[in-house]
Write a protein that holds these residues in place. Sequence first.
Motif, PDB file in Angstrom:
ATOM      1  N   SER A 107       0.790  -1.444   0.017  1.00  0.00           N
ATOM      2  CA  SER A 107      -0.002   0.002  -0.019  1.00  0.00           C
ATOM      3  C   SER A 107       0.865   1.247  -0.200  1.00  0.00           C
ATOM      4  O   SER A 107       0.835   2.275  -0.607  1.00  0.00           O
ATOM      5  CB  SER A 107      -0.678  -0.067   1.174  1.00  0.00           C
ATOM      6  N   TRP A 108       1.957   1.422   0.753  1.00  0.00           N
ATOM      7  CA  TRP A 108       2.731   2.373   0.809  1.00  0.00           C
ATOM      8  C   TRP A 108       3.452   2.811  -0.322  1.00  0.00           C
ATOM      9  O   TRP A 108       3.868   3.944  -0.869  1.00  0.00           O
ATOM     10  CB  TRP A 108       3.576   2.427   2.001  1.00  0.00           C
ATOM     11  N   SER A 109       4.097   1.683  -0.924  1.00  0.00           N
ATOM     12  CA  SER A 109       4.837   1.547  -2.353  1.00  0.00           C
ATOM     13  C   SER A 109       3.913   1.892  -3.501  1.00  0.00           C
ATOM     14  O   SER A 109       4.623   2.287  -4.325  1.00  0.00           O
ATOM     15  CB  SER A 109       5.677   0.756  -2.578  1.00  0.00           C
ATOM     16  N   ALA A 110       2.527   1.620  -3.182  1.00  0.00           N
ATOM     17  CA  ALA A 110       1.701   1.509  -4.354  1.00  0.00           C
ATOM     18  C   ALA A 110       2.103   0.653  -5.648  1.00  0.00           C
ATOM     19  O   ALA A 110       1.902   1.035  -6.724  1.00  0.00           O
ATOM     20  CB  ALA A 110       1.645   3.068  -5.088  1.00  0.00           C
ATOM     21  N   GLY A 111       2.808  -0.272  -5.109  1.00  0.00           N
ATOM     22  CA  GLY A 111       3.305  -1.581  -6.038  1.00  0.00           C
ATOM     23  C   GLY A 111       2.651  -2.887  -5.412  1.00  0.00           C
ATOM     24  O   GLY A 111       2.571  -3.055  -4.475  1.00  0.00           O
ATOM     25  N   PRO A 112       3.085  -4.003  -6.275  1.00  0.00           N
ATOM     26  CA  PRO A 112       2.875  -5.363  -5.796  1.00  0.00           C
ATOM     27  C   PRO A 112       3.714  -5.889  -4.848  1.00  0.00           C
ATOM     28  O   PRO A 112       3.590  -7.043  -4.304  1.00  0.00           O
ATOM     29  CB  PRO A 112       2.704  -6.078  -7.032  1.00  0.00           C
TER      30      PRO A 112
END
Length: 144
Positions: free
Chosen positions: A37-42
């Motif tokens: 969520s924080w990195s906006a990536g998988p």
Amino acid sequence: MSEQKTYEGRCFCGAVQLSVSGDPAGMGYCHCGSCRSWSAGPVNAFTLWNPAAVRVTRGVEHIGTYNLTPNSYRKWCKNCGGHLFTEHPGMGLTDVYAATIPGFPFEAGVHVHYQESRLRMKDGLPKMKDLPAEMGGSGVLVAE
């Protein structure tokens, strides 16, 4: 006596600059929901350092902090929103996101929180259910 290698990093806009020196305590990929969520990536690529090895060299006044729990103090640039690092006081380590230090020779050694993965990675590296036992986790491996 050998000289420690230093790598430079920065936020997205460059207002905050940092350096890391020496060798990291560990490197790998985190698949937990918080990092995703924080990195906006998988998945998030991490490098863990002794806090004394991480130094903000410019723009400390632009750093914002958010902590959902007392285990992680996430730092970002208040100008551009670029993520910088996360302090983990309970582990005595600072996670500098691998993408923040582009010249650093990142070489993952482990996947953590792999049971939460949304992007399976078949790379032959150990896949941990949560964290290694020495970092407060179960130390349990899961299938690739």
